[in-house]
Design a protein around this motif. Structure first.
Motif, PDB file in Angstrom:
ATOM      1  N   ALA A 254      56.351  54.269  36.169  1.00 56.03           N
ATOM      2  CA  ALA A 254      56.721  54.231  34.822  1.00 56.03           C
ATOM      3  C   ALA A 254      56.532  55.666  34.138  1.00 56.03           C
ATOM      4  CB  ALA A 254      56.440  53.246  34.012  1.00 56.03           C
ATOM      5  N   ILE A 255      57.446  56.130  33.484  1.00 62.26           N
ATOM      6  CA  ILE A 255      57.192  57.072  32.716  1.00 62.26           C
ATOM      7  C   ILE A 255      57.540  56.844  30.952  1.00 62.26           C
ATOM      8  CG2 ILE A 255      57.941  59.647  32.057  1.00 62.26           C
ATOM      9  CD1 ILE A 255      59.042  59.612  35.049  1.00 62.26           C
ATOM     10  N   PHE A 256      56.448  57.043  30.414  1.00 60.12           N
ATOM     11  CA  PHE A 256      56.755  56.626  28.767  1.00 60.12           C
ATOM     12  C   PHE A 256      56.853  57.978  28.042  1.00 60.12           C
ATOM     13  CE2 PHE A 256      54.198  56.164  24.692  1.00 60.12           C
ATOM     14  CZ  PHE A 256      55.415  55.728  23.809  1.00 60.12           C
ATOM     15  N   CYS A 257      57.837  58.421  27.395  1.00 61.07           N
ATOM     16  CA  CYS A 257      58.163  59.753  27.121  1.00 61.07           C
ATOM     17  C   CYS A 257      57.930  59.646  25.374  1.00 61.07           C
ATOM     18  CB  CYS A 257      59.758  60.258  27.181  1.00 61.07           C
ATOM     19  SG  CYS A 257      60.057  60.245  29.042  1.00 61.07           S
ATOM     20  N   ALA A 258      57.354  60.658  24.939  1.00 59.43           N
ATOM     21  CA  ALA A 258      57.106  60.951  23.579  1.00 59.43           C
ATOM     22  C   ALA A 258      58.057  61.212  22.574  1.00 59.43           C
ATOM     23  CB  ALA A 258      56.127  62.226  23.186  1.00 59.43           C
ATOM     24  N   VAL A 283      61.735  54.110  32.952  1.00 53.01           N
ATOM     25  CA  VAL A 283      61.375  55.231  31.828  1.00 53.01           C
ATOM     26  C   VAL A 283      61.554  54.628  30.586  1.00 53.01           C
ATOM     27  CG1 VAL A 283      62.669  57.279  30.906  1.00 53.01           C
ATOM     28  CG2 VAL A 283      62.450  56.814  33.303  1.00 53.01           C
ATOM     29  N   VAL A 284      60.727  54.883  29.577  1.00 50.90           N
ATOM     30  CA  VAL A 284      60.955  54.432  28.221  1.00 50.90           C
ATOM     31  C   VAL A 284      60.881  55.705  27.277  1.00 50.90           C
ATOM     32  CG1 VAL A 284      59.764  53.057  26.354  1.00 50.90           C
ATOM     33  CG2 VAL A 284      59.797  52.364  28.629  1.00 50.90           C
ATOM     34  N   GLY A 285      61.506  55.614  26.221  1.00 52.67           N
ATOM     35  CA  GLY A 285      61.650  56.807  25.340  1.00 52.67           C
ATOM     36  C   GLY A 285      60.875  56.504  23.959  1.00 52.67           C
ATOM     37  N   ASP A 287      62.040  57.071  19.633  1.00 45.92           N
ATOM     38  CA  ASP A 287      62.875  57.508  18.713  1.00 45.92           C
ATOM     39  C   ASP A 287      64.051  56.527  18.279  1.00 45.92           C
ATOM     40  OD1 ASP A 287      61.198  59.771  17.949  1.00 45.92           O
ATOM     41  OD2 ASP A 287      62.684  61.095  19.142  1.00 45.92           O
ATOM     42  N   GLY A 288      64.760  56.134  19.228  1.00 45.44           N
ATOM     43  CA  GLY A 288      65.725  55.248  19.119  1.00 45.44           C
ATOM     44  C   GLY A 288      67.095  55.901  18.955  1.00 45.44           C
ATOM     45  N   VAL A 289      67.464  57.084  18.905  1.00 47.93           N
ATOM     46  CA  VAL A 289      68.619  57.805  18.867  1.00 47.93           C
ATOM     47  C   VAL A 289      69.595  57.208  19.590  1.00 47.93           C
ATOM     48  CG1 VAL A 289      67.396  59.998  18.265  1.00 47.93           C
ATOM     49  CG2 VAL A 289      68.258  59.569  20.594  1.00 47.93           C
ATOM     50  N   ALA A 290      71.001  57.413  19.178  1.00 44.84           N
ATOM     51  CA  ALA A 290      72.036  56.852  19.655  1.00 44.84           C
ATOM     52  C   ALA A 290      72.223  57.032  20.921  1.00 44.84           C
ATOM     53  CB  ALA A 290      73.217  57.177  18.702  1.00 44.84           C
ATOM     54  N   LEU A 291      71.928  58.175  21.546  1.00 41.31           N
ATOM     55  CA  LEU A 291      72.228  58.745  22.797  1.00 41.31           C
ATOM     56  C   LEU A 291      71.522  57.652  23.928  1.00 41.31           C
ATOM     57  CD1 LEU A 291      72.277  62.641  23.066  1.00 41.31           C
ATOM     58  CD2 LEU A 291      74.136  61.210  23.256  1.00 41.31           C
ATOM     59  N   GLY A 292      70.590  57.118  23.473  1.00 42.95           N
ATOM     60  CA  GLY A 292      69.874  56.228  24.538  1.00 42.95           C
ATOM     61  C   GLY A 292      70.892  55.155  24.947  1.00 42.95           C
ATOM     62  N   GLU A 293      71.886  54.564  24.247  1.00 44.40           N
ATOM     63  CA  GLU A 293      72.695  53.497  24.799  1.00 44.40           C
ATOM     64  C   GLU A 293      73.672  54.058  25.798  1.00 44.40           C
ATOM     65  OE1 GLU A 293      74.474  52.169  21.064  1.00 44.40           O
ATOM     66  OE2 GLU A 293      72.775  51.723  20.160  1.00 44.40           O
ATOM     67  N   LEU A 294      73.762  55.473  25.866  1.00 48.80           N
ATOM     68  CA  LEU A 294      75.161  55.870  26.576  1.00 48.80           C
ATOM     69  C   LEU A 294      74.423  56.505  27.939  1.00 48.80           C
ATOM     70  CD1 LEU A 294      76.762  57.824  24.017  1.00 48.80           C
ATOM     71  CD2 LEU A 294      77.217  55.729  24.468  1.00 48.80           C
ATOM     72  N   THR A 295      73.071  56.449  28.235  1.00 51.69           N
ATOM     73  CA  THR A 295      72.549  56.861  29.595  1.00 51.69           C
ATOM     74  C   THR A 295      72.835  55.839  30.552  1.00 51.69           C
ATOM     75  OG1 THR A 295      70.330  56.158  29.132  1.00 51.69           O
ATOM     76  CG2 THR A 295      70.742  58.335  28.220  1.00 51.69           C
ATOM     77  N   PRO A 297      70.632  54.450  33.962  1.00 54.45           N
ATOM     78  CA  PRO A 297      70.673  53.188  33.104  1.00 54.45           C
ATOM     79  C   PRO A 297      70.495  53.523  31.787  1.00 54.45           C
ATOM     80  CG  PRO A 297      68.744  53.550  34.256  1.00 54.45           C
ATOM     81  CD  PRO A 297      69.475  54.460  34.394  1.00 54.45           C
ATOM     82  N   ALA A 298      70.895  52.542  30.631  1.00 54.33           N
ATOM     83  CA  ALA A 298      70.617  52.597  29.319  1.00 54.33           C
ATOM     84  C   ALA A 298      69.119  52.642  28.894  1.00 54.33           C
ATOM     85  CB  ALA A 298      71.233  51.416  28.507  1.00 54.33           C
ATOM     86  N   LEU A 299      68.688  53.579  28.035  1.00 52.42           N
ATOM     87  CA  LEU A 299      67.413  53.798  27.986  1.00 52.42           C
ATOM     88  C   LEU A 299      66.752  52.882  26.931  1.00 52.42           C
ATOM     89  CD1 LEU A 299      64.997  55.935  28.196  1.00 52.42           C
ATOM     90  CD2 LEU A 299      65.728  57.105  26.220  1.00 52.42           C
ATOM     91  N   SER A 300      65.350  52.193  27.537  1.00 52.54           N
ATOM     92  CA  SER A 300      64.690  51.506  26.575  1.00 52.54           C
ATOM     93  C   SER A 300      63.991  52.645  25.922  1.00 52.54           C
ATOM     94  CB  SER A 300      63.577  50.712  27.790  1.00 52.54           C
ATOM     95  OG  SER A 300      64.550  49.869  28.452  1.00 52.54           O
TER      96      SER A 300
END
Length: 349
Positions: A254-258, A283-285, A287-295, A297-300
């Motif tokens: 797992a990768i947890f990104c800042a 993968v987890v990010g 911030d919760g920016v809108a682009l995460g919904e469009l990746t 797989p969709a970004l947690s």
């Protein structure tokens, strides 16, 4: 004028204290007519000293803020695909200022010619009621603002000497919560992808490590990989380096990104390397920016309450003005973050 004990303070008392007409007090407190800065300050000071502001502010009936300076880094002003975080915060703030008829004077604070003294000079020249400062938390800048006596609030930053008020996401707690959730999903070898950013970013690393300690896990499998910055291509380059060095993921599941930007770059690098998400690596990010919904797989991600940060900063600024007579200590407000779970994480059996 001596007031009878127990009698409620009214606008006539304020008018007498400030040596102005009752109608002038009404215009100042309700923002219904242009009043000179000198007279307005006299009225606000009298209302605060008499305790009127503190009582009426709760009912939102006094226009304490008329003009503010918004000091921001230059990279937050142009709207682009990489500054959704700051842009979302500022958009909400500007809408609220427009709704309340608060005039905003922007100033780029990271230019070489702009020192703390210069910022204060400009703020005084514009007769602002207060300063909102975004991201820039350099000690010298904060010192100059604090010494000026102008009410100020730092957004998305930390004043380590607690000289001025600040509002920030719960970075450390949010990172700890996300990492703890990954551990609950069975992940033990987790990589934290980060960069040498400001202290707010370092708090996310601290929270990542906190989760390992809380769960009694060895920090030997709490890996930290540094990117050169927060942009997606920098995140991708950092993961490329990790894969090259370890000839694969090196056991990381797992990768947890800042930041979400780093997560977007990490996902691109993993795809190029033929690493499946979330089957091989989750993968987890943050911030919760809108682009995460469009990746895909969709970004947690850890979603930051960006829509509330600017409004909270205005409230702190108002409280600083209303309660100025009592010289209250600096407030540090942390806003809770939430974990948004999407398809980029899988539970290990």
């Amino acid at each position: 004028m001596k007031r009878e004990p127990g009698r409620k303070v009214g606008i006539k008392d304020i008018a007498d204290s400030a040596d102005v007409a009752v109608s002038t007090v009404s215009h100042v407190l309700n923002g219904t007519a242009p009043i000179s800065e000198e007279v307005r300050n006299r009225v606000i000071e009298a209302a605060g000293a008499l305790g009127y502001l503190a009582k009426r502010r709760d009912k939102a009936t006094i226009a304490v803020l008329r003009t503010i300076m918004l000091a921001v880094p230059s990279d937050t002003l142009p709207h682009n695909e990489h500054n959704y975080y700051s842009w979302t915060l500022l958009s909400t703030l500007m809408r609220e200022c427009e709704r309340r008829s608060i005039r905003v004077i922007p100033m780029e604070v990271d230019k070489p010619s702009v020192s703390g003294a210069r910022l204060v000079e400009q703020a005084r020249a514009a007769a602002v009621d207060g300063i909102l400062l975004l991201n820039e938390d350099r000690a010298d800048l904060l010192h100059d603002i604090a010494r000026s006596g102008i009410p100020a609030v730092l957004m998305n930053g930390e004043d380590h000497e607690m000289q001025i008020d600040s509002v920030t996401p719960g970075n450390r707690f949010g990172a700890r919560y996300a990492t703890n959730w990954l551990i609950e999903q069975g992940h033990r070898n987790i990589l934290h992808l980060t960069w040498e950013g400001r202290s707010t970013i370092r708090r996310r690393r601290d929270g990542f490590l906190d989760a390992f300690r809380t769960n009694g896990l060895s920090l030997e499998t709490a890996y930290v990989q540094q990117a050169e910055g927060y942009l997606p291509d920098m995140g991708a380059a950092a993961i490329d380096r990790w894969i090259a060095k370890h000839e694969g993921m090196g056991g990381v599941t797992a990768i947890f990104c800042a930041a979400d930007n780093l997560a977007l770059g990490a996902m691109a690098a993993l795809r190029r390397a033929g690493v499946s998400m979330p089957h091989d690596v989750s993968v987890v990010g943050f911030d919760g920016v809108a682009l995460g919904e469009l990746t895909s797989p969709a970004l947690s991600t850890v979603s930051v309450p960006l829509d509330h940060m600017g409004i909270a900063a205005l409230h702190l600024l108002e409280q600083r003005i209303v309660n100025a007579a009592g010289a209250p200590p600096a407030h540090r407000l942390e806003l809770g973050c939430r974990l948004t779970i999407r398809g980029s994480v899988r539970r290990l059996d």
